[in-house]
Design an enzyme around this catalytic site. Structure first.
Site, PDB file in Angstrom:
ATOM      1  N   ARG A 185      39.856  52.283  35.282  1.00 11.94           N
ATOM      2  CA  ARG A 185      39.916  50.830  35.061  1.00 11.94           C
ATOM      3  C   ARG A 185      41.113  50.226  35.793  1.00 11.94           C
ATOM      4  NH1 ARG A 185      42.372  48.453  30.976  1.00 11.94           N
ATOM      5  NH2 ARG A 185      42.078  50.173  29.508  1.00 11.94           N
ATOM      6  N   TYR A 193      27.855  27.497  41.663  1.00 14.34           N
ATOM      7  CA  TYR A 193      26.999  28.510  41.022  1.00 14.34           C
ATOM      8  C   TYR A 193      26.944  28.236  39.509  1.00 14.34           C
ATOM      9  CZ  TYR A 193      25.331  33.083  39.544  1.00 14.34           C
ATOM     10  OH  TYR A 193      24.618  34.095  38.978  1.00 14.34           O
ATOM     11  N   ASP A 250      34.544  30.047  46.564  1.00 11.87           N
ATOM     12  CA  ASP A 250      33.449  31.000  46.401  1.00 11.87           C
ATOM     13  C   ASP A 250      32.792  31.133  47.780  1.00 11.87           C
ATOM     14  OD1 ASP A 250      31.024  32.298  45.936  1.00 11.87           O
ATOM     15  OD2 ASP A 250      30.707  31.350  43.988  1.00 11.87           O
TER      16      ASP A 250
HETATM   17  C1  LIG Z   1      25.470  35.387  42.322  1.00 12.56           C
HETATM   18  C2  LIG Z   1      26.570  34.440  42.513  1.00 12.56           C
HETATM   19  C3  LIG Z   1      27.719  34.468  41.695  1.00 12.56           C
HETATM   20  C4  LIG Z   1      27.850  35.390  40.516  1.00 12.56           C
HETATM   21  O1  LIG Z   1      27.865  36.732  40.875  1.00 12.56           O
HETATM   22  P1  LIG Z   1      27.295  37.937  39.973  1.00 12.56           P
HETATM   23  O2  LIG Z   1      27.528  39.122  40.819  1.00 12.56           O
HETATM   24  O3  LIG Z   1      25.853  37.658  39.685  1.00 12.56           O
HETATM   25  O4  LIG Z   1      28.094  37.941  38.712  1.00 12.56           O
HETATM   26  C5  LIG Z   1      28.730  33.581  41.991  1.00 12.56           C
HETATM   27  N1  LIG Z   1      28.628  32.697  43.012  1.00 12.56           N
HETATM   28  C6  LIG Z   1      27.547  32.641  43.796  1.00 12.56           C
HETATM   29  C7  LIG Z   1      27.489  31.645  44.903  1.00 12.56           C
HETATM   30  C8  LIG Z   1      26.478  33.501  43.579  1.00 12.56           C
HETATM   31  O5  LIG Z   1      25.403  33.434  44.363  1.00 12.56           O
END
Ligand SMILES: *Cc1c(COP(=O)(O)O)cnc(C)c1O
Length: 393
Positions: free
Chosen positions: A58, A111, A183
């Site tokens: 971890r 998202y 993101d």
């Molecule tokens: C899928 C996604 C997430 C979340 O990711 P997970 O791996 O499903 O937890 C966050 N931002 C965007 C743009 C995504 O497409």
């Protein structure tokens, strides 16, 4: 050669390797929960940080380390923290950097769960948030309050494909002493590197383009500076949203072909977007590589390619969209994106269905919007599949 001197494609192959005892050409999977200390002093030194020895998976693990070094190198950042999922990275960032009374500004069409967890859960701890159209930097400037601490953007946004100007956001943030988070899931560092524009943190759902094979759920965040890394790394460890060594191994394997996969997918995506745009049953198409995209120029400036994600509106709204999704034969009706297989989905009834209808509409997610993630199949096959399914409407 040091990884920092390598080109992007070479980094995909060589930036994550490790020296193991047997000279393994690929990164071995250290499938262990814990690591043997040489003696009591060594154990103590690992905990105090005087030794960089491994302790417990971890906290750290050689396979996961290799992926983190590679991701830091690909994003041109200081260091990376791998997480169990993209949402693991989101929550590490929120928990690590926001406190009671703080305010965050974010992209309305971010998202879905990144917004839901903030508005539903972090609000209980007294953290405020404003979701707005970040394509207009003035909106951000006007929303800043004395307690604003973070700007959290997604570009292109999901699924509206709106582009936020990275450099403008950094400018506003620096004037107001705010942390910037991007993101970068839709682009991957192959197409866009927000840290190079001055962002403090970039993160990914590794599940998508980085792994690329629809067989892993994972996440990663990369910071530009040591200071934020030193806050976020222990936060991830204490939240317990660590990646698993086998997961890390699969991602390292998938990453090797990131450039090849994206080149192929985006070449097909442009052809599909052009086909859809000229189709009588389609109302509009949103793809950053089309001249009709309202931010075509900005996209061309800050992204080195247009990516593999397309959104479009079928004439006839929800009902027509459903007919399309029920009739595709090659494209897979599934959420997620960024894999080698082409996926189609309907955000209003699927990924964004937990959002209030009003918020969804304000974010531009109309009932007939279809999200399309282009894979690496023959483009002719994808086009004929879409053609025959559209004919059923
Ligand atoms: C899928 C996604 C997430 C979340 O990711 P997970 O791996 O499903 O937890 C966050 N931002 C965007 C743009 C995504 O497409």
């Amino acid at each position: 050669m040091e990884p920092k001197d390598l080109g992007f494609d070479s980094k995909l192959i060589h930036a994550g390797t490790i020296d193991d005892k047997f000279g393994s050409a690929t990164v071995p999977i250290y499938q262990t929960s814990t690591f043997k200390f040489k003696n009591a002093d060594h154990g103590a030194a690992c905990f105090s940080g005087d030794s960089d020895g491994y302790i417990y998976t971890r906290i750290n693990n050689p396979t996961i380390d290799a992926l983190e070094r590679q991701m830091a190198s690909l994003e041109n950042g200081y260091r990376a923290v791998a997480t169990s999922s993209g949402m693991g990275a989101v929550n590490t960032i929120y928990m690590g950097l926001l406190k009671q009374g703080d305010h965050m500004i974010s992209t309305a069409a971010v998202y879905g769960p990144s917004r839901v967890v903030m508005e539903k859960h972090y609000s209980k701890f007294g953290i405020e948030s404003t979701y707005l159209d970040t394509t207009n930097a003035e909106n951000i400037r006007k929303a800043i309050r004395p307690n604003t601490r973070m700007i959290f953007i997604e570009t292109p946004s999901n699924p509206t494909m709106d582009i936020t100007d990275l450099k403008e956001v950094v400018k506003i943030a620096r004037e107001n002493n705010l942390i910037t988070v991007a993101d970068n899931t839709f682009c991957s560092p192959y197409l866009q590197r927000p840290l190079e524009s001055g962002f403090d943190i970039v993160f990914h759902s590794i599940t998508k383009f980085l792994n690329g094979h629809a067989d892993v759920v994972g996440g990663v965040l990369v910071t530009r500076e040591k200071e934020l890394h030193d806050i976020l790394r222990p936060m991830m460890v204490n939240l317990g949203c660590n990646m698993d060594p086998h997961q890390a191994y699969l991602v390292i394997r998938g990453l090797k072909t990131l450039s090849l996969r994206l080149e192929k997918s985006q070449e097909s995506a442009l052809k599909i977007a052009q086909f859809l745009e000229s189709h009588p049953k389609i109302d509009w198409v949103r793809y950053p590589g089309l001249k009709s995209h309202p931010q075509f120029e900005l996209a061309a400036n800050q992204m080195s390619g247009s990516g593999a994600m397309i959104s479009f509106e079928v004439k006839g709204g929800l009902k027509a969209g459903k007919v399309l999704m029920d009739n595709v034969k090659l494209c897979i009706l599934a959420v997620s994106l960024g894999g080698v297989e082409t996926l189609i989905q309907h955000p209003a009834s699927m990924t964004h269905s937990k959002m209030a209808k009003n918020d969804r509409e304000n974010a531009g997610i109309t009932d007939g919007l279809v999200r399309f993630s282009v894979g690496i199949e023959n483009v002719e096959d994808l086009l004929s599949d879409l053609k025959q399914a559209l004919n059923k409407i």
